[in-house]
Enzyme design. Sequence first.
Site, PDB file in Angstrom:
ATOM      1  N   LYS A  56       6.375  -1.796   1.729  1.00  0.00           N
ATOM      2  CA  LYS A  56       5.218  -1.237   2.455  1.00  0.00           C
ATOM      3  C   LYS A  56       4.069  -2.242   2.345  1.00  0.00           C
ATOM      4  O   LYS A  56       3.111  -2.079   1.568  1.00  0.00           O
ATOM      5  CB  LYS A  56       4.855   0.148   1.896  1.00  0.00           C
ATOM      6  CG  LYS A  56       4.084   0.990   2.901  1.00  0.00           C
ATOM      7  CD  LYS A  56       4.120   2.452   2.542  1.00  0.00           C
ATOM      8  CE  LYS A  56       3.163   3.289   3.362  1.00  0.00           C
ATOM      9  NZ  LYS A  56       3.313   3.227   4.817  1.00  0.00           N
ATOM     10  N   HIS A 106      -0.927 -20.887  -0.870  1.00  0.00           N
ATOM     11  CA  HIS A 106       0.048 -19.832  -0.572  1.00  0.00           C
ATOM     12  C   HIS A 106       0.741 -19.299  -1.837  1.00  0.00           C
ATOM     13  O   HIS A 106       0.895 -18.106  -2.004  1.00  0.00           O
ATOM     14  CB  HIS A 106       1.122 -20.348   0.390  1.00  0.00           C
ATOM     15  CG  HIS A 106       0.654 -20.403   1.813  1.00  0.00           C
ATOM     16  ND1 HIS A 106      -0.479 -21.091   2.205  1.00  0.00           N
ATOM     17  CD2 HIS A 106       1.169 -19.874   2.942  1.00  0.00           C
ATOM     18  CE1 HIS A 106      -0.638 -20.965   3.507  1.00  0.00           C
ATOM     19  NE2 HIS A 106       0.347 -20.230   3.982  1.00  0.00           N
ATOM     20  N   TYR A 158       0.830  -1.202   0.000  1.00  0.00           N
ATOM     21  CA  TYR A 158       0.000   0.000   0.000  1.00  0.00           C
ATOM     22  C   TYR A 158       0.858   1.244   0.000  1.00  0.00           C
ATOM     23  O   TYR A 158       2.089   1.172   0.129  1.00  0.00           O
ATOM     24  CB  TYR A 158      -0.974  -0.009   1.179  1.00  0.00           C
ATOM     25  CG  TYR A 158      -0.361   0.297   2.528  1.00  0.00           C
ATOM     26  CD1 TYR A 158       0.520  -0.581   3.148  1.00  0.00           C
ATOM     27  CD2 TYR A 158      -0.668   1.478   3.193  1.00  0.00           C
ATOM     28  CE1 TYR A 158       1.061  -0.288   4.393  1.00  0.00           C
ATOM     29  CE2 TYR A 158      -0.127   1.774   4.440  1.00  0.00           C
ATOM     30  CZ  TYR A 158       0.740   0.882   5.031  1.00  0.00           C
ATOM     31  OH  TYR A 158       1.283   1.172   6.246  1.00  0.00           O
TER      32      TYR A 158
HETATM   33  N1  PLP Z   1       7.792   3.691   8.894  1.00  0.00           N
HETATM   34  C1  PLP Z   1       6.631   3.040   8.947  1.00  0.00           C
HETATM   35  C2  PLP Z   1       6.593   1.687   9.575  1.00  0.00           C
HETATM   36  C3  PLP Z   1       5.438   3.614   8.439  1.00  0.00           C
HETATM   37  O1  PLP Z   1       4.274   2.938   8.495  1.00  0.00           O
HETATM   38  C4  PLP Z   1       5.503   4.912   7.889  1.00  0.00           C
HETATM   39  C5  PLP Z   1       4.315   5.574   7.342  1.00  0.00           C
HETATM   40  O2  PLP Z   1       3.261   5.029   7.175  1.00  0.00           O
HETATM   41  C6  PLP Z   1       6.737   5.575   7.856  1.00  0.00           C
HETATM   42  C7  PLP Z   1       7.876   4.942   8.353  1.00  0.00           C
HETATM   43  C8  PLP Z   1       6.856   6.973   7.281  1.00  0.00           C
HETATM   44  O3  PLP Z   1       6.789   6.927   5.879  1.00  0.00           O
HETATM   45  P1  PLP Z   1       6.324   8.211   5.045  1.00  0.00           P
HETATM   46  O4  PLP Z   1       7.190   9.336   5.459  1.00  0.00           O
HETATM   47  O5  PLP Z   1       6.554   7.811   3.636  1.00  0.00           O
HETATM   48  O6  PLP Z   1       4.885   8.438   5.350  1.00  0.00           O
END
Ligand code: PLP
Length: 267
Positions: free
Chosen positions: A131, A90, A22
């Site tokens: 992500k 899976h 995401y």
């Molecule tokens: N680290 C994690 C685990 C996050 O979920 C997020 C943002 O959702 C970030 C860092 C910061 O990322 P960004 O600056 O791209 O929002």
Amino acid sequence: MPLNKARISPMDRGFLFGDGVYEVMAQVDGRIRAKSLHAQRLRSSLDSIGLETSIEQVFTDVERLTKKVGFSTAKIYVQVTRGTADVREHAFPTIVSPTIFITISEFEAIPQFASQAIVRPDIRWRKNHIKSVALLGNVLLMQEARDSAAQEAILYRGEYVTEASTSNVFVIRGQKVVTPPLSDLILPGITRHLVIEIAQLLGISVLEDNIRVDSLPEADGIFLSSSTRGLMPIVSLNPGGCVGNGELTSTFLALQHAYDERLRCYE
Ligand code: PLP
């Protein structure tokens, strides 16, 4: 469409396996902040899990929806999963039709107040540069923070800080700012990237270096960064107590101000 009309199959692999990625973006005054950097990261997350989707199409849809919804300031979530398959298995299905879910909700982009963080072992998997929609570790850690009346959980593996449950970590030492180096242990935050750029423009020296978790209480300041919350100062740690003298440092205030100013013109 209205949320109560949207439907996703219970066989969706995002639901069954957390098999998806995401992206989260903030739209401020009608403009998506650092859109091209978010597009690049979505591409990279999709590549990392071997999922082919047209980023151009996703962003065309995002633009169309933001216009249609008409909010000036909004959070935009884009979720892409490996779609549905008739059989629960899976390994990837042979034919993949990704599920794409975009939500836009109004929010207020306001400077963050002085906050508290718990400090906990990083219990998540080893590929945090992706992500991923599989966020159970982050969910449990954030709940623990809330149960302790804190706003975030700062995480560490072994002796070193990784990031926080929904943001990246910066430590201020004198006139210097230190943040953990990019690796598969942390998300390459877009805000992290912008903070480093802005600090350099302001002549503040930034070091991408390991931060010992036991050094956190001695920092002059700590702040966290994310697209939806901007720069969030942490003035108290649990365990660890007060950070610095409990006041926001001039370095932090300069960065926070410059971040808000600069993002108005960042494509
Ligand atoms: N680290 C994690 C685990 C996050 O979920 C997020 C943002 O959702 C970030 C860092 C910061 O990322 P960004 O600056 O791209 O929002």
